[in-house]
Design a protein around this motif. Sequence first.
Motif, mmCIF file in Angstrom:
data_model
loop_
_atom_site.group_PDB
_atom_site.id
_atom_site.type_symbol
_atom_site.label_atom_id
_atom_site.label_comp_id
_atom_site.label_asym_id
_atom_site.label_seq_id
_atom_site.Cartn_x
_atom_site.Cartn_y
_atom_site.Cartn_z
ATOM 1 N N LEU A 271 15.437 53.830 65.191
ATOM 2 C CA LEU A 271 15.709 52.426 64.850
ATOM 3 C C LEU A 271 15.461 52.133 63.383
ATOM 4 C CD1 LEU A 271 14.678 49.767 67.460
ATOM 5 C CD2 LEU A 271 16.892 50.290 66.477
ATOM 6 N N LEU B 29 23.052 36.973 59.659
ATOM 7 C CA LEU B 29 22.859 35.566 60.045
ATOM 8 C C LEU B 29 21.657 34.966 59.319
ATOM 9 C CD1 LEU B 29 23.515 35.894 63.886
ATOM 10 C CD2 LEU B 29 25.020 34.856 62.200
ATOM 11 N N TRP B 30 20.591 35.738 59.231
ATOM 12 C CA TRP B 30 19.386 35.240 58.562
ATOM 13 C C TRP B 30 19.658 35.016 57.080
ATOM 14 C CZ3 TRP B 30 15.513 32.551 59.845
ATOM 15 C CH2 TRP B 30 14.344 32.517 59.088
ATOM 16 N N THR C 51 26.877 40.650 69.854
ATOM 17 C CA THR C 51 26.598 42.083 70.048
ATOM 18 C C THR C 51 26.439 42.515 71.503
ATOM 19 O OG1 THR C 51 24.209 41.782 69.895
ATOM 20 C CG2 THR C 51 25.377 42.169 67.839
ATOM 21 N N LEU D 60 22.042 27.115 62.764
ATOM 22 C CA LEU D 60 21.665 28.147 61.793
ATOM 23 C C LEU D 60 21.832 27.651 60.362
ATOM 24 C CD1 LEU D 60 20.916 31.252 61.697
ATOM 25 C CD2 LEU D 60 23.327 31.624 61.218
ATOM 26 N N VAL E 168 23.545 42.398 62.661
ATOM 27 C CA VAL E 168 24.090 41.039 62.768
ATOM 28 C C VAL E 168 23.026 40.004 62.426
ATOM 29 C CG1 VAL E 168 24.959 39.339 64.422
ATOM 30 C CG2 VAL E 168 25.885 41.638 64.410
ATOM 31 N N ALA E 169 21.805 40.220 62.923
ATOM 32 C CA ALA E 169 20.731 39.259 62.651
ATOM 33 C C ALA E 169 20.437 39.176 61.164
ATOM 34 C CB ALA E 169 19.472 39.657 63.416
ATOM 35 N N PHE F 200 17.157 39.104 70.892
ATOM 36 C CA PHE F 200 15.775 39.147 70.412
ATOM 37 C C PHE F 200 14.886 38.349 71.368
ATOM 38 C CE2 PHE F 200 18.518 39.738 66.739
ATOM 39 C CZ PHE F 200 18.016 40.936 66.251
ATOM 40 N N LEU G 4 9.117 49.172 58.361
ATOM 41 C CA LEU G 4 10.060 50.297 58.448
ATOM 42 C C LEU G 4 9.430 51.568 57.898
ATOM 43 C CD1 LEU G 4 13.268 48.417 57.214
ATOM 44 C CD2 LEU G 4 12.836 49.231 59.532
ATOM 45 N N ASP H 283 15.161 54.159 71.373
ATOM 46 C CA ASP H 283 14.267 53.654 70.338
ATOM 47 C C ASP H 283 12.814 53.895 70.706
ATOM 48 O OD1 ASP H 283 15.117 51.724 72.343
ATOM 49 O OD2 ASP H 283 13.557 50.472 71.458
ATOM 50 N N VAL I 257 23.031 49.264 70.687
ATOM 51 C CA VAL I 257 22.971 47.814 70.901
ATOM 52 C C VAL I 257 21.922 47.195 69.978
ATOM 53 C CG1 VAL I 257 22.368 46.012 72.551
ATOM 54 C CG2 VAL I 257 23.787 47.925 73.259
ATOM 55 N N MET I 258 20.737 47.808 69.954
ATOM 56 C CA MET I 258 19.686 47.229 69.117
ATOM 57 C C MET I 258 20.015 47.390 67.637
ATOM 58 S SD MET I 258 15.613 47.614 69.443
ATOM 59 C CE MET I 258 15.590 47.719 71.199
ATOM 60 N N LEU J 195 20.240 31.637 65.623
ATOM 61 C CA LEU J 195 20.413 33.043 65.228
ATOM 62 C C LEU J 195 20.447 33.951 66.451
ATOM 63 C CD1 LEU J 195 18.652 34.833 62.313
ATOM 64 C CD2 LEU J 195 18.601 35.874 64.548
ATOM 65 N N ARG K 153 23.009 47.279 66.353
ATOM 66 C CA ARG K 153 23.975 46.208 66.048
ATOM 67 C C ARG K 153 23.266 44.868 65.949
ATOM 68 N NH1 ARG K 153 27.677 47.994 69.972
ATOM 69 N NH2 ARG K 153 27.139 46.232 71.277
ATOM 70 N N ASN K 154 22.314 44.636 66.854
ATOM 71 C CA ASN K 154 21.557 43.383 66.816
ATOM 72 C C ASN K 154 20.903 43.183 65.455
ATOM 73 O OD1 ASN K 154 22.164 42.884 69.433
ATOM 74 N ND2 ASN K 154 20.184 43.442 70.271
ATOM 75 N N LEU K 155 20.287 44.248 64.950
ATOM 76 C CA LEU K 155 19.582 44.146 63.672
ATOM 77 C C LEU K 155 20.546 43.832 62.534
ATOM 78 C CD1 LEU K 155 17.050 47.095 63.946
ATOM 79 C CD2 LEU K 155 16.489 44.689 63.702
#
Lengths: 622, 226
Positions: B197, B32-33, A253, A279, B28-29, A181, B160, B190, B21-22, A245, B24-26
Motif C-alpha cells: 500500500l 478530492l482532498w 472507486t 467538498l 481518488v481521495a 474510508f 509512509l 495490504d 481497490v484501496m 470526500l 484507487r481509493n487513496l
Amino acid sequence: MSLRRLIGFNLLSAVVLGVAGFYAGWWLGHQITGPSIAYFSATNQNDIALFVAYLVGVVGFLVGLGFANYPVQRLLGKPPTLREKEQQGAARYFGLCTDHKVVGIQYLLGIGAFIFIGGLNAMLIRFELMRPTHLVWNGNNYLTLVGVHGTMMMGMMTSGILGPFANYFVPLMIGARRMAFPRIEALTFWLLMAAGTILMTTFAFGGFPTGWTGYAPLNEQANMGMDAYIAFFALVGLSMTLLGLNMLATVITMRAPGMTWGRLPIFVWATVSTSVLMLLAAPVLISALLMLTMDRAAQTSFFNDQAGGSSYLYENLFWFFGHPEVYILALPGMGILLEILPVFSRKPLWGYRLAVTGMLGIGLMSFLVWQHHLFVSGINADVRPFYMLSTEIISLPTGFIFICALGTLWKGRIRATVPMLFSLAWLFNFLIGGLSGVFLSDVPSDVTTHGSFFSMAHFHYTIMGGLLFAFFAGIYYWVPKMTGYNFNERLGKWHFWIMFLAFNSTFGPLLVIGFLGMPRRVVTYAGYLQGANDWVSVSAFVLGASMLIFLANLIWSQVFARVPTGVNPWGSKSIEWQLPSPVPVHNFDRIPTFGSDPYPYGEDAGSMLAQRPVVSPARPTP
Amino acid sequence: MSELAHHSTDYSVVESESPQVMARNLRVASQLWASATVFFFFAFLFAYFYLRSLNSQHLWHPHTVKAPVGLGTVITACVVVSALAGWYAARRLEAGDERSWRSAGIAALALGLAAVVLQIVEFWTIGFGPTEGGFASVFLGWTGLYILFVLGTMYWLETLLATSFRYRGAGAAGHEPGEASGDPGRTGDDIDRPISLVRPGAGAFAFYWAVLAVIGVATWLILYLL
C-alpha cells in the motif's frame, strides 16, 4: 458489563475525556492569555480560553472513542485494518464502528435527537410570539432561541439524509461491502455529535444574537456564546467536507461490476452532486470561521471595518458556502423522492438522464447565485442583474426534477403508502417554496420582502417542506430494512396527515404575515398581526405534536410490536431490497454483477442483477 | 430469503478485497482532498483582493507592515524542493527502487519540516502584529494555516516512510494474514504485505504535496511580492 469494557474506548470514556479536556483547555487558555487579555481579546473576554477548551475537549472526546489509535499506529508504520468493532450487539452503537450500516443508524438517532432539540426551540419561539409584546423572554434570549434553532437545524440537517441513508445504502446500492474510508465515515458522525453538544453550551456563555448566519459586525461584538456558534459550524464544516470526500471516493472507486455511471440509482446521483457541494463549499465556511476566530481571539481585523477589514467579507464568504448549503439540504431530498416514486407507481423512473442533469445543474449553478442574499446589503447595483438572472435560471434544473417526478407518476399504479404520501407532499411543499423564492430572487420584490417573515416562510417551505418530508419518507421507506421491523401503517398515516396539514397551516399564513411587514428576529410585532400569529403558533404546536406521534410509532413498532419486515415488502427492484432485513455485516456473500438500472418496473427484466441467482460460495457457520 | 447474502455466513470466508481497490481509493481521495484544500485557501485569496480593493480606513497595508521577503522565499523554496523530492521518491518507488524512495522521501520530509520551523521563526521575528490592518490579518492567517497543512502532509509522508522502513525486505509470505492488524477476518494483500500500500500511498501523497506546493508558490507571489 465488565469493568474492562467500561474503561475501554467507548462513549463513556469519550464523555469523560471530553469534559476533562474542556476544563484542561479552559485552564490552558487562561495560562496563554494571562495578564495580557486586553491585547489578545477584541471583546475584553477570554475567548481564547473558550476556543482552546472546545478544541481540547473535542480532541479528548475523539481520543476516548479510539480515533487516536489509528494515527498513532500509522505513525509507527503499522499496517491498516478496516474492521473495528464490526461485531454484533448494542455496544457497537456507542463507539467507533467501521460498519457503514452501524454508522447510518448512529446518524439517524444522533441527528434525530438534535433535530428534536431544534424543534423544541421552535415551539418556544412560537410560544413567545403569541403576544405582540414580551411574553416570557427578553430580546436577547429570544434571539438566542432563534439562533440556536436555525443553527442547529441548518447545521445538523446538512447530513440529515446523507448521514443515515447514504452511509447505510450507497455501498449496498453500488454493490460494495464498505465505504472507501470507514474510519473517516465514523469520524464524520462523532464530529457532528461533538458539534451539537458544543452549540448547546452557548446558553452557559450568554447565547448569541446573530441567528444562523452569524453576520459581522455583530459576530465580533457578541459575548462568548458566539464562540459556541463558531466551533459548532466549523466542526460541522469539517464533518461535511470529510463526508463528501468519502461518498465521492466510494462511488468512484467501489462500484461493483456492471454498475456503470448510467445505472447508478438516482439516490446515488443525488448523493454525488451533494457531496461535490459539500467538498467544495464547506472549506470556505471553515476558512471564514477561522478568520472570525482570529478576529475574536487574536484581534486580527478580517471583518472589522474600523481596522482595515470589512464586514461584507464575512457576508460574501458565508453565502458562498450558504447558498450551496441550501442545495446540500435539498438535493438528497430530491434523490429520495425520485427513488421512491417508481417503487410506488410501478413504473420506471421517467427521464433518468434529465434528472441526473438537473441534479448536476443545480450543483453547478448553486455556486453562482450567492449574492442574491446581499441584494439589500448595499452591494454594487451593477452586479445585481447577473445574480438575479442566475438565481432565476437555477429554477430550470429544479424544474427537471419536477418533470421527472410527474412523468413517473403519470398513468402509474400509485400506492398511497406512508413513504409515498411524504414524497407527494414534498412535491407540493417544494413547489410553494420555489414559487415564493421567485419574489426573493427578483431585486424589486426582494427589497420589500427581504428580512421579513415572508423569506422565513419561503425557506421553511423549501427546507422543512422539502428536506424534512423527504427525511420522513426515507425513514418510513428504509428503516424497516435497517432494523428488520415494520412501522405501524395507521400511525404513520396519522403522523403524515397531521404533519402535512399543520405544516401548511403554520407556514402558509407566515407568507402573508411577511407581506404585511412582520420582520424576522424581532421579539415584538404590530398588534394587528396577533390573530394571525396566534393561528400560526397553534398550528406549530400541532406540528410539534405530530412528531410525538412519530416517536410513539417508532418506539411501538421497533421496540414492542416488532413485526418482521421480510426481504422486500415494497416490491422494489433495487438491490438493497434483495438483501435480508437487516442487512448482514458483510453485505454480500459475493460481490454482485449488475445488468440494468434499478427501475425495470413493468418490463421483462425481473431484477437489476445480471446473474441470478447469485449463490453464496460461503459455508455457513456451525 | 435473500440469495445475495446470509446472516450465517462466516465473515472469514468472504472473498478478500482486491488491493487495487484501496490503492484507487487513496489516489481518488488525494485528488478530492486537493480540491477541498484549494477552496479552503480560495477564501483567503478572496479576502486578500476584497480587502485590498476596499482599503477600509486606509488601513489595508500601513507602511510599517512589511512581509519578510527573504525568509518567505526560503520557506517557499523548502516546500517546492520538498515537493520535487516527494515526486521523485514516488517515481522511484513506482520503478521498484525502494532504497531511492526512502532516501528521497527522507529528504522531502526534512525539507517540509524545515519549512515549518522557518515559518515559526518568521512569526517570532516578523515585526508586526495581527492588529495592524487588513494585510497583516490576511498574511498571518493565510501563512499560519498553510503551514498547518504542510505539517499534516509531512505526517502523511512520515507514516509512509515508517511503514516502508518497518517492512523493508519483507516478502509476500513474511506475515500471516491478519497478523499485524489483529484482524483475522481480513486477508487483503495490504495486510499480508503492508508495503504494497505504500506505493499507491506515495503516488497519492506526491500529487497532493505538489498541489500544496503550487498553493505555496501562489501564497508567496501574492503575500510577499505583489
